[in-house]
Design an enzyme around this catalytic site. Structure first.
Site, PDB file in Angstrom:
ATOM      1  N   TRP A   5       0.861  -1.185   0.000  1.00 51.76           N
ATOM      2  CA  TRP A   5       0.000   0.000   0.000  1.00 51.76           C
ATOM      3  C   TRP A   5       0.895   1.232   0.000  1.00 51.76           C
ATOM      4  CZ3 TRP A   5      -0.324   4.048   3.599  1.00 51.76           C
ATOM      5  CH2 TRP A   5      -1.231   5.048   3.215  1.00 51.76           C
TER       6      TRP A   5
ATOM      7  N   GLU B  86      -3.050  -2.891  -2.585  1.00 48.78           N
ATOM      8  CA  GLU B  86      -4.179  -2.299  -1.850  1.00 48.78           C
ATOM      9  C   GLU B  86      -4.518  -0.905  -2.358  1.00 48.78           C
ATOM     10  OE1 GLU B  86      -3.395  -1.846   2.320  1.00 48.78           O
ATOM     11  OE2 GLU B  86      -5.420  -1.148   2.775  1.00 48.78           O
TER      12      GLU B  86
ATOM     13  N   LYS C  80      -6.997   2.710  -2.444  1.00 44.97           N
ATOM     14  CA  LYS C  80      -7.631   3.622  -1.487  1.00 44.97           C
ATOM     15  C   LYS C  80      -8.297   4.744  -2.255  1.00 44.97           C
ATOM     16  CE  LYS C  80      -6.642   5.807   2.950  1.00 44.97           C
ATOM     17  NZ  LYS C  80      -5.689   5.922   4.055  1.00 44.97           N
TER      18      LYS C  80
ATOM     19  N   ASP D   5      -9.649  -3.029   1.395  1.00 45.28           N
ATOM     20  CA  ASP D   5      -9.723  -2.491   2.754  1.00 45.28           C
ATOM     21  C   ASP D   5     -11.116  -1.897   2.939  1.00 45.28           C
ATOM     22  OD1 ASP D   5      -9.630  -0.515   4.928  1.00 45.28           O
ATOM     23  OD2 ASP D   5      -7.472  -0.859   4.950  1.00 45.28           O
TER      24      ASP D   5
ATOM     25  N   HIS E 177     -11.687   1.932   2.634  1.00 44.94           N
ATOM     26  CA  HIS E 177     -11.059   2.649   1.519  1.00 44.94           C
ATOM     27  C   HIS E 177     -11.983   2.972   0.360  1.00 44.94           C
ATOM     28  CE1 HIS E 177      -6.593   1.688   2.568  1.00 44.94           C
ATOM     29  NE2 HIS E 177      -7.267   2.207   3.558  1.00 44.94           N
TER      30      HIS E 177
ATOM     31  N   HIS F 196      -8.535  -6.272   4.183  1.00 44.70           N
ATOM     32  CA  HIS F 196      -8.162  -5.484   5.350  1.00 44.70           C
ATOM     33  C   HIS F 196      -9.489  -5.106   6.010  1.00 44.70           C
ATOM     34  CE1 HIS F 196      -3.785  -3.921   4.855  1.00 44.70           C
ATOM     35  NE2 HIS F 196      -3.871  -5.229   5.014  1.00 44.70           N
TER      36      HIS F 196
ATOM     37  N   ASP G  53     -12.347   8.835   8.710  1.00 40.76           N
ATOM     38  CA  ASP G  53     -11.335   7.883   9.180  1.00 40.76           C
ATOM     39  C   ASP G  53     -11.645   6.482   8.678  1.00 40.76           C
ATOM     40  OD1 ASP G  53      -9.050   7.001  10.801  1.00 40.76           O
ATOM     41  OD2 ASP G  53     -10.600   5.893  11.866  1.00 40.76           O
TER      42      ASP G  53
ATOM     43  N   ASP H 228     -10.013   3.667   9.887  1.00 37.86           N
ATOM     44  CA  ASP H 228      -9.293   2.692  10.703  1.00 37.86           C
ATOM     45  C   ASP H 228      -9.811   2.512  12.125  1.00 37.86           C
ATOM     46  OD1 ASP H 228      -7.123   2.194   8.657  1.00 37.86           O
ATOM     47  OD2 ASP H 228      -6.895   4.341   8.952  1.00 37.86           O
TER      48      ASP H 228
ATOM     49  N   ASP I 293      -7.134  -4.401   9.852  1.00 43.46           N
ATOM     50  CA  ASP I 293      -6.359  -3.168   9.723  1.00 43.46           C
ATOM     51  C   ASP I 293      -7.094  -2.030  10.429  1.00 43.46           C
ATOM     52  OD1 ASP I 293      -4.716  -1.110   9.071  1.00 43.46           O
ATOM     53  OD2 ASP I 293      -5.224  -1.049   6.946  1.00 43.46           O
TER      54      ASP I 293
HETATM   55  C1  RNT Z   1      -3.669   2.707   4.820  1.00 44.79           C
HETATM   56  C2  RNT Z   1      -3.802   1.262   4.489  1.00 44.79           C
HETATM   57  C3  RNT Z   1      -2.697   0.394   4.987  1.00 44.79           C
HETATM   58  C4  RNT Z   1      -2.252   0.734   6.389  1.00 44.79           C
HETATM   59  C5  RNT Z   1      -1.318  -0.264   7.000  1.00 44.79           C
HETATM   60  C6  RNT Z   1      -0.642   0.265   8.217  1.00 44.79           C
HETATM   61  O1  RNT Z   1      -4.763   3.428   4.485  1.00 44.79           O
HETATM   62  O2  RNT Z   1      -5.020   0.784   4.921  1.00 44.79           O
HETATM   63  O3  RNT Z   1      -3.067  -0.932   4.875  1.00 44.79           O
HETATM   64  O4  RNT Z   1      -3.344   0.913   7.258  1.00 44.79           O
HETATM   65  O5  RNT Z   1      -0.440  -0.713   6.063  1.00 44.79           O
HETATM   66 ZN    ZN Z   2      -5.373  -1.321   4.819  1.00 46.27          ZN
END
Ligand code: RNT
Ligand code: ZN
Length: 421
Positions: free
Chosen positions: A187, A228, A230, A261, A264, A288, A296, A298, A328
């Site tokens: 990523w 990955e 985003k 993810d 994302h 993820h 956000d 995460d 993640d």
């Molecule tokens: C970031 C991605 C990535 C990170 C990690 C720490 O937006 O999701 O995967 O969160 O690699």
């Molecule tokens: Zn991620």
């Protein structure tokens, strides 16, 4: 609740599910086979152990000042072990390149080697778990511009390509040592904050960089590459080079794993619906699992509808052996060991709920065009005694049942975490 009561409750629950044609023992046998890749970076707010600076740049941010984060790899391993002991089943560790151990020697990211991860590998072998890996394209002076593999400067690009090549070798060494393929994820944060004129140029550069990075063949029994995407990050709100379309195309053409993810995409867009589509064209994918809240991406994973939908797709589509489940998230405002335990236990609960679904019955309603029945039954299933089966699973796996795990985390906090200063 005494163990005998947990067992009695389970036996009643088993009967309830049997009435729906569901075999709870079989569901638990299947659940036990599913390994979740627990991400190391929740334990220290994505800081890593290269410098004291912690997480910088990269379009991601850990917020909060909860005390007790791991300051070195030994502490992080101790915290991870604590979490693993509170989670039923045998899982995996997902490591980032910034967690290397070089014995104090300065080693830049284009030069890291398997030896710098030997202690992690030995530790994983001791625990009998597999490992996955991630190259780290943030928190580094050469990433300070917000560009890495798509940087206009060929020297900076070269540095990050070499990092990616080094990480694939490390991934392969991990996979060989542990006897289970390591998924190495890429990523990058590359993107622009504001109005972007050239959307094409950086994507051409990224494609070229990836082609160079992945040029050497690596035994898929040792290492598998994932990419990955985003939609946007902090400081890359307008344009991200590695978008979904970019990596979907790249993964299909180059037989890579696509990493989806959950945080994302657009806020109302869920990854659950993507799984059955992308797996028509890809052999395997990486997830993820995360929880997006407004801007956000995460937050700690909890048992919400999005999570349940992901698990349902994996089970209904019979995709469990083609999907690598990674987590993640990173929250620095709560106890970090608890964050892991909450997130992984939630993922397992979601999988259990999906495995306990009377899918043939629901499917039949759909086939018959009986959408009234489909909706009615889905609602009824929600209140079947999932909790009783879950508690029994925890008991059987030798981990705390119900909220008991929290007491263990609090004790660990007072005996270990709070003494870290
Ligand atoms: C970031 C991605 C990535 C990170 C990690 C720490 O937006 O999701 O995967 O969160 O690699
Ligand atoms: Zn991620």
């Amino acid at each position: 609740m005494p163990n005998a009561a947990i067992e009695t409750t389970y036996h009643l629950a088993r009967q309830r599910y049997a009435d729906w044609g569901v075999d709870t023992d079989e569901a638990l046998r299947r659940l036990e086979q599913i390994a979740i890749s627990m991400h190391c970076w929740q334990g220290d707010d994505v800081g890593g152990f290269e410098t004291d600076a912690g997480l910088t740049g990269g379009g991601i941010m850990a917020t909060g000042t909860y005390p007790g984060k791991a300051r070195n790899a030994d502490q992080l391993r101790a915290d991870l072990e604590k979490a693993f002991r509170l989670i039923p089943g045998v899982h995996r560790l997902n490591l980032h390149a910034i967690y290397r151990e070089t014995g104090g020697k300065p080693v830049d990211r284009d030069r890291i080697e398997p030896a710098h991860f030997q202690r992690w590998i030995d530790w994983a072998r001791q625990l009998g778990i597999g490992m996955d890996f991630n190259s780290t394209y943030f928190s580094h002076p050469k990433a300070a511009d917000g560009f890495t593999l798509a940087h206009p400067d060929p020297g900076i690009r070269r540095f990050w390509i070499d990092h990616g090549i080094a990480c694939r070798k490390i991934g392969a060494a991990i996979g060989r040592a542990l006897g289970t393929p390591c998924v190495t994820n890429t990523w990058i944060p590359d993107g622009f904050k504001d109005v972007t004129i050239d959307r094409k140029g950086p994507r051409l550069l990224l494609k070229k960089s990836l082609d160079e990075m992945f040029a050497a063949a690596v035994d898929p029994q040792a290492n598998r590459d994932a990419v990955e995407s985003k939609l946007f990050g902090i400081g890359s709100e307008t344009y991200v080079v590695g978008s979904h379309e970019f990596y979907l195309g790249y993964a299909v053409r180059n037989k890579k794993l696509l990493c989806l993810d959950a945080g994302h995409f657009h806020p109302t867009e869920t990854i659950a619906d993507k799984i059955s589509s992308v797996l028509l064209y890809l052999d395997e994918i990486l997830l993820h699992v995360s929880r997006g809240i407004r801007w956000d991406s995460d937050h700690v994973v909890i048992l919400n509808d999005d999570l349940r939908a992901i698990a349902e797709e994996l089970v209904r589509g019979d995709f469990l052996d083609r999907v690598h489940i990674g987590l993640d998230f990173f929250d620095a405002s709560i106890n970090r060991v608890a964050a892991w335990v909450i997130g992984v236990r939630a993922m397992i609960k979601a999988l259990l709920a999906a495995l306990l679904e009377p899918t043939p019955l629901l499917r039949q309603c759909e086939v018959d065009g009986d959408f009234t029945g489909r909706l009615a039954l889905v609602e009824e299933v929600k209140t079947l005694p999932l909790g009783a089966v879950w508690d029994y699973y925890c008991l059987k796996e030798g981990v705390p049942v119900g909220r008991k795990w929290l007491g263990e985390v609090r004790q660990y906090e007072s005996e270990v975490l709070s003494r870290r200063g």
